[in-house]
Design an enzyme around this catalytic site. Structure first.
Site, PDB file in Angstrom:
ATOM      1  N   ASN A 262       0.870  -1.182   0.000  1.00 41.71           N
ATOM      2  CA  ASN A 262       0.000   0.000   0.000  1.00 41.71           C
ATOM      3  C   ASN A 262       0.907   1.233   0.000  1.00 41.71           C
ATOM      4  OD1 ASN A 262      -1.764   2.069   0.504  1.00 41.71           O
ATOM      5  ND2 ASN A 262      -2.353   1.374   2.557  1.00 41.71           N
TER       6      ASN A 262
ATOM      7  N   LYS B 121       0.178   4.285  -0.222  1.00 41.31           N
ATOM      8  CA  LYS B 121      -0.425   5.474   0.410  1.00 41.31           C
ATOM      9  C   LYS B 121      -0.203   6.702  -0.476  1.00 41.31           C
ATOM     10  CE  LYS B 121      -0.031   3.168   4.818  1.00 41.31           C
ATOM     11  NZ  LYS B 121       0.066   3.219   6.265  1.00 41.31           N
TER      12      LYS B 121
ATOM     13  N   HIS C  72      -9.349   1.067   5.268  1.00 40.90           N
ATOM     14  CA  HIS C  72      -8.072   1.359   5.922  1.00 40.90           C
ATOM     15  C   HIS C  72      -8.295   2.340   7.075  1.00 40.90           C
ATOM     16  CE1 HIS C  72      -3.953   2.511   6.669  1.00 40.90           C
ATOM     17  NE2 HIS C  72      -3.595   1.432   5.994  1.00 40.90           N
TER      18      HIS C  72
ATOM     19  N   GLU D   8      -6.644   4.754   8.088  1.00 38.73           N
ATOM     20  CA  GLU D   8      -6.397   6.172   7.759  1.00 38.73           C
ATOM     21  C   GLU D   8      -7.638   6.790   7.125  1.00 38.73           C
ATOM     22  OE1 GLU D   8      -2.741   5.491   5.623  1.00 38.73           O
ATOM     23  OE2 GLU D   8      -1.808   4.892   7.513  1.00 38.73           O
TER      24      GLU D   8
ATOM     25  N   GLU E 233      -4.974  -4.779  10.712  1.00 38.95           N
ATOM     26  CA  GLU E 233      -3.935  -3.766  10.895  1.00 38.95           C
ATOM     27  C   GLU E 233      -4.203  -3.005  12.195  1.00 38.95           C
ATOM     28  OE1 GLU E 233      -2.107  -2.596   6.830  1.00 38.95           O
ATOM     29  OE2 GLU E 233      -3.799  -1.288   7.216  1.00 38.95           O
TER      30      GLU E 233
ATOM     31  N   GLY F  83       2.934   2.420  10.836  1.00 42.93           N
ATOM     32  CA  GLY F  83       3.887   3.516  10.676  1.00 42.93           C
ATOM     33  C   GLY F  83       4.589   3.919  11.965  1.00 42.93           C
TER      34      GLY F  83
ATOM     35  N   SER G 119       3.885  -2.004  10.401  1.00 44.42           N
ATOM     36  CA  SER G 119       5.336  -2.081  10.603  1.00 44.42           C
ATOM     37  C   SER G 119       5.909  -3.456  10.266  1.00 44.42           C
ATOM     38  CB  SER G 119       5.718  -1.659  12.025  1.00 44.42           C
ATOM     39  OG  SER G 119       5.326  -0.316  12.267  1.00 44.42           O
TER      40      SER G 119
HETATM   41  P1  13P Z   1       3.331   0.447   7.714  1.00 45.17           P
HETATM   42  O1  13P Z   1       3.828  -0.848   7.124  1.00 45.17           O
HETATM   43  O2  13P Z   1       4.045   1.645   7.216  1.00 45.17           O
HETATM   44  O3  13P Z   1       3.216   0.366   9.198  1.00 45.17           O
HETATM   45  O4  13P Z   1       1.818   0.614   7.164  1.00 45.17           O
HETATM   46  C1  13P Z   1       0.944  -0.450   7.242  1.00 45.17           C
HETATM   47  C2  13P Z   1      -0.279  -0.107   6.492  1.00 45.17           C
HETATM   48  O5  13P Z   1      -1.039   0.773   6.896  1.00 45.17           O
HETATM   49  C3  13P Z   1      -0.549  -0.810   5.235  1.00 45.17           C
HETATM   50  O6  13P Z   1      -1.830  -0.557   4.767  1.00 45.17           O
END
Ligand code: 13P
Length: 254
Positions: free
Chosen positions: A9, A11, A99, A101, A171, A177, A217
């Protein structure tokens, strides 16, 4: 046998040039890999404007491409939105929905997410549906309830035929992150819980067929241990998916 999947992903990262470079490098590294990567389904989720260019530079037999979002309306006067039909018409086959976010920054409720899932499936897109608890929900011991609600109000309302097109990603928000990964045991506990929800709602055969990915992560140093858990069927990778070498190492660690 359920599919092993590693998905990147991206982003809101990359430019047209760097997206093409990243996708090409992932494609080349996978083609050159000495490890057995053929039984892993690899998916890339670039930003909207780069989807088509990325799909053009990767081997479609090895790498699937998808979109990070779609509108919750089919078409019409929704300036700035991108519909499931538009995404499907570009030839890509996957979509991320739910997601954290999008839930946190764009107010996407379970109701909105359920609308998006319906539109995606109606347009023959396979859905990576995300769920996960926030730090305070984990600390308060509410994480099972949070995940159960996120899934009950969305994908658990689908038919078993529709469920063939759903991939679930767990997640935990506190691991995204932050560099803090869920331990393999913490992740396995939730993945088994999700599979059990699928068994209760549908049946054991369906529960056994749905891939459940871990995200948060995930990196080359911890992927192998996470993926070796019985109910973890791969990963949804953020930061480490932006470096071809790391992303391919994660795929190879399977
Ligand atoms: P990270 O791997 O940067 O923690 O992000 C995970 C994520 O949100 C994938 O959709």
């Amino acid at each position: 046998m359920r599919k092993k999947i590693v998905a990147g992903n991206w982003k809101m990262n990359t430019t047209l040039e760097s997206a093409i470079l990243l996708a090409s490098e992932i494609d080349t590294r996978l083609a050159d890999s000495k490890k057995n990567v053929d039984d892993v389904t690899v998916l890339l989720f670039p930003p909207f404007p780069f989807i088509h260019s990325v799909a053009d530079v990767v081997n479609a037999e090895k790498i699937g491409v998808g979109s990070q979002n779609i509108a919750n309306q089919p078409k019409g006067a929704f300036t700035g939105e991108v519909s499931a039909e538009m995404i499907a018409s570009t030839g890509v086959g996957y979509i991320i929905i739910g997601h954290s976010e999008r839930r946190a920054y764009y107010g996407e409720t379970n109701e909105i997410l359920a609308q998006k899932v319906d539109l995606a499936l109606a347009n023959n897109l396979d859905v990576v549906f995300c769920c996960g608890e926030k730090l305070e929900e984990r600390e308060a011991g509410q994480y099972f309830d949070v995940i159960k609600t996120q899934l009950s109000e969305t994908i658990l309302k689908l038919s078993s035929d529709q469920m063939q097109h759903i991939i679930i990603a767990y997640e935990p928000v506190w691991a995204i992150g932050t560099g803090k990964t869920a331990t393999p045991e913490q992740a396995q506990e939730i993945h088994a819980f999700i599979r059990n929800l699928l068994s209760e709602k549908f049946d054991d055969a369906l529960a056994d067929s749905v891939s459940i990915l871990y995200g948060g992560s995930c990196k080359p140093s911890n992927a192998k241990e996470l993926f070796s858990q019985p109910d973890i069927d791969g990963g949804l990778i953020g930061g480490a998916a932006l470096k071809a070498e790391d992303f391919v190492q994660i795929i190879e660690s399977y």
